[in-house]
Design a protein around this motif. Sequence first.
Motif, PDB file in Angstrom:
ATOM      1  N   ALA A   1       1.135   5.003  10.051  1.00  0.00           N
ATOM      2  CA  ALA A   1       2.546   5.065  10.469  1.00  0.00           C
ATOM      3  C   ALA A   1       3.445   5.218   9.253  1.00  0.00           C
TER       4      ALA A   1
ATOM      5  N   ILE B   1       0.641  10.172  12.884  1.00  0.00           N
ATOM      6  CA  ILE B   1       1.844  10.570  13.637  1.00  0.00           C
ATOM      7  C   ILE B   1       2.510  11.744  12.932  1.00  0.00           C
ATOM      8  N   SER B   2       2.878  12.750  13.694  1.00  0.00           N
ATOM      9  CA  SER B   2       3.610  13.875  13.118  1.00  0.00           C
ATOM     10  C   SER B   2       4.866  14.139  13.959  1.00  0.00           C
TER      11      SER B   2
ATOM     12  N   SER C   1       0.347   7.217  -1.330  1.00  0.00           N
ATOM     13  CA  SER C   1       0.211   8.316  -2.291  1.00  0.00           C
ATOM     14  C   SER C   1      -0.458   7.856  -3.599  1.00  0.00           C
TER      15      SER C   1
ATOM     16  N   VAL D   1      12.809   9.277  17.273  1.00  0.00           N
ATOM     17  CA  VAL D   1      12.293   7.911  17.442  1.00  0.00           C
ATOM     18  C   VAL D   1      13.415   6.880  17.328  1.00  0.00           C
TER      19      VAL D   1
ATOM     20  N   ASP E   1       8.134  16.828  15.741  1.00  0.00           N
ATOM     21  CA  ASP E   1       8.643  18.062  16.347  1.00  0.00           C
ATOM     22  C   ASP E   1       9.164  19.034  15.274  1.00  0.00           C
TER      23      ASP E   1
ATOM     24  N   LEU F   1       0.847  -1.197   0.000  1.00  0.00           N
ATOM     25  CA  LEU F   1       0.000   0.000   0.000  1.00  0.00           C
ATOM     26  C   LEU F   1       0.878   1.240   0.000  1.00  0.00           C
TER      27      LEU F   1
ATOM     28  N   SER G   1       9.071  12.717  18.633  1.00  0.00           N
ATOM     29  CA  SER G   1      10.425  13.186  18.288  1.00  0.00           C
ATOM     30  C   SER G   1      11.462  12.083  18.505  1.00  0.00           C
TER      31      SER G   1
HETATM   32  N1  LIG Z   1      12.058   8.745  12.956  1.00  0.00           N
HETATM   33  C1  LIG Z   1      11.977   9.822  13.733  1.00  0.00           C
HETATM   34  O1  LIG Z   1      12.924  10.206  14.417  1.00  0.00           O
HETATM   35  C2  LIG Z   1      10.679  10.581  13.814  1.00  0.00           C
HETATM   36  C3  LIG Z   1      10.621  11.752  14.598  1.00  0.00           C
HETATM   37  C4  LIG Z   1       9.405  12.439  14.699  1.00  0.00           C
HETATM   38  C5  LIG Z   1       8.288  11.954  14.054  1.00  0.00           C
HETATM   39  N2  LIG Z   1       8.369  10.837  13.291  1.00  0.00           N
HETATM   40  C6  LIG Z   1       7.163  10.370  12.611  1.00  0.00           C
HETATM   41  O2  LIG Z   1       6.813   9.118  13.136  1.00  0.00           O
HETATM   42  C7  LIG Z   1       6.156   8.346  12.143  1.00  0.00           C
HETATM   43  C8  LIG Z   1       6.794   6.983  12.059  1.00  0.00           C
HETATM   44  O3  LIG Z   1       8.150   7.168  11.704  1.00  0.00           O
HETATM   45  P1  LIG Z   1       9.199   5.996  11.745  1.00  0.00           P
HETATM   46  O4  LIG Z   1      10.325   6.459  12.577  1.00  0.00           O
HETATM   47  O5  LIG Z   1       8.510   4.717  12.074  1.00  0.00           O
HETATM   48  O6  LIG Z   1       9.655   6.035  10.213  1.00  0.00           O
HETATM   49  P2  LIG Z   1      10.256   4.901   9.312  1.00  0.00           P
HETATM   50  O7  LIG Z   1      10.924   3.858  10.131  1.00  0.00           O
HETATM   51  O8  LIG Z   1      10.995   5.592   8.219  1.00  0.00           O
HETATM   52  O9  LIG Z   1       8.933   4.235   8.709  1.00  0.00           O
HETATM   53  C9  LIG Z   1       8.141   4.872   7.765  1.00  0.00           C
HETATM   54  C10 LIG Z   1       7.543   3.786   6.887  1.00  0.00           C
HETATM   55  O10 LIG Z   1       6.719   4.446   5.921  1.00  0.00           O
HETATM   56  C11 LIG Z   1       6.913   3.753   4.712  1.00  0.00           C
HETATM   57  N3  LIG Z   1       6.554   4.577   3.573  1.00  0.00           N
HETATM   58  C12 LIG Z   1       7.285   5.541   2.949  1.00  0.00           C
HETATM   59  N4  LIG Z   1       6.594   6.038   1.914  1.00  0.00           N
HETATM   60  C13 LIG Z   1       5.421   5.368   1.878  1.00  0.00           C
HETATM   61  C14 LIG Z   1       4.286   5.417   1.036  1.00  0.00           C
HETATM   62  N5  LIG Z   1       4.211   6.250  -0.002  1.00  0.00           N
HETATM   63  N6  LIG Z   1       3.245   4.591   1.292  1.00  0.00           N
HETATM   64  C15 LIG Z   1       3.311   3.720   2.328  1.00  0.00           C
HETATM   65  N7  LIG Z   1       4.346   3.615   3.150  1.00  0.00           N
HETATM   66  C16 LIG Z   1       5.388   4.444   2.927  1.00  0.00           C
HETATM   67  C17 LIG Z   1       8.373   3.369   4.680  1.00  0.00           C
HETATM   68  O11 LIG Z   1       8.550   2.305   3.792  1.00  0.00           O
HETATM   69  P3  LIG Z   1       9.866   2.222   2.865  1.00  0.00           P
HETATM   70  O12 LIG Z   1      10.997   2.066   3.803  1.00  0.00           O
HETATM   71  O13 LIG Z   1       9.607   1.042   2.018  1.00  0.00           O
HETATM   72  O14 LIG Z   1       9.903   3.523   2.104  1.00  0.00           O
HETATM   73  C18 LIG Z   1       8.606   2.986   6.130  1.00  0.00           C
HETATM   74  O15 LIG Z   1       8.387   1.606   6.332  1.00  0.00           O
HETATM   75  C19 LIG Z   1       6.219   9.167  10.855  1.00  0.00           C
HETATM   76  O16 LIG Z   1       5.007   9.846  10.698  1.00  0.00           O
HETATM   77  C20 LIG Z   1       7.331  10.152  11.118  1.00  0.00           C
HETATM   78  O17 LIG Z   1       7.159  11.341  10.369  1.00  0.00           O
HETATM   79  C21 LIG Z   1       9.531  10.126  13.173  1.00  0.00           C
END
Ligand SMILES: NC(=O)c1ccc[n+]([C@@H]2O[C@H](COP(=O)([O-])OP(=O)(O)OC[C@H]3O[C@@H](n4cnc5c(N)ncnc54)[C@H](OP(=O)(O)O)[C@@H]3O)[C@@H](O)[C@H]2O)c1
Length: 296
Positions: free
Chosen positions: A57, A98-99, A37, A150, A101, A34, A148
Amino acid sequence: MRVLVTGAQGQVGYELLQRVPDGFAVFGYGSQDLDISNADQVRAVFKAVKPELVINAAAYTAVDKAESDAERAYAVNSDGVGLLAAAAENLGIPLLHISTDYVFSGDGDKPYTPEDVTHPTGVYGLSKLAGEKQLSEQCSRHLVLRTSWVFGAHGNNFVKTMLRLGSDRDTLSIVADQHGGPTSAGSIAETLWALASVFRRDGRLGWGVYHYSGAPACSWYDFAKEIFTQAADLGLLEKSPNVNAITTAEYPTPAKRPMWSVLDCEKLVDAHGLVPKNWVQELQTVLRQLGERQSV
Ligand SMILES: NC(=O)c1ccc[n+]([C@@H]2O[C@H](COP(=O)([O-])OP(=O)(O)OC[C@H]3O[C@@H](n4cnc5c(N)ncnc54)[C@H](OP(=O)(O)O)[C@@H]3O)[C@@H](O)[C@H]2O)c1
C-alpha cells in the motif's frame, strides 16, 4: 498466514490494519520503518518478518509534485515495487499491489477494462505503470488492483479538503467535467483481504490486473455536493457552501488529470463476486467516523 503490509500509515494501509481477518498475522510497516525504495531495508524486513504474502500500500501519491520530482516518484512507484516484487519472488510468495486510474489517458467514454490500452499523461501515472511492469516481470504470482479517487477518515483526501474549505468559505468552484469513481479506503482494504483470504484458502488466485472502484461514476462537482449535503445533515458543517461547477481549463494544475477515469470492475465481480460499493453510503460511514473523532 504471515502478511507484510507496506505503506501502513497511508489511507489504504491504515484501513488494512484496522480490518485484519481471522487467520492472518499482520506486520505493518510505515515509511519510517520500511522505505520500499531502499534495497537493504527491504531485504532486512523480509528476513525479519518471513512473510507468506505481501500487500503493497506504499506509493508516492503527490500527483502534482511528481511533475517536478520524477526521480523520487519513479524510485518509489517503480523501483520500490521492483524491489518488493523480487523479494517476494525470492521467497516464492505472492504480492498484492495497488495501482491507479491514472495509467489511462482519460480520453475514453466508456469504463476502462483491465485490458484496455494504457497511456498515462503525467509522471505519477507513468511511474505507477512502470511499477505494474516491474511487478509483472519480477513476481510470477502478482495481483494489481487499480482504483480511483480514494477517500477515508484517515489521511489526506478530497473529502477532508472539502470539509476544510466548506467551513471557511461560502462559495466554492469545483471541476465538473472530470468523471470517476470515488472509492473508500476501507472498501479497498476489504477487497484486498477478500483476495488474500481466497489465496489462504485455495493456495492460488487469478493473478493479473483487476479494477476496483466505487459506484456510480460521478464528477468532482457531484462528489463535493454530496459531501456538503451529508456533512451539513450530520452537523459537521454549519451549512452547505454554494458550489459552482467549473471546467478543468478553469482550474489549471501542474499534472494533467484524466477527464474520464471510470473503471470497469466486472472482472473482479466475475472472478470473485467482489462488487463495487456505493460511494454515497461509504461517504456516510467516513463522515460519521470523522464526526465521532471531532466529538471525542
Ligand atoms: N489517493 C488516491 O486518490 C489514489 C487513487 C488511485 C490509486 N491510488 C493508489 O492507492 C494506493 C494507496 O494510496 P493511498 O491513497 O493510501 O496513499 P497515501 O495515503 O498517500 O499513502 C501512501 C503511503 O505510502 C507511504 N510511502 C511513500 N513513499 C514510501 C516509500 N518509499 N516507502 C514506504 N512507504 C512510502 C507514505 O508515507 P509518507 O506519508 O511517510 O510518505 C504513505 O503513508 C497507492 O498505490 C496509490 O497509488 C490512490
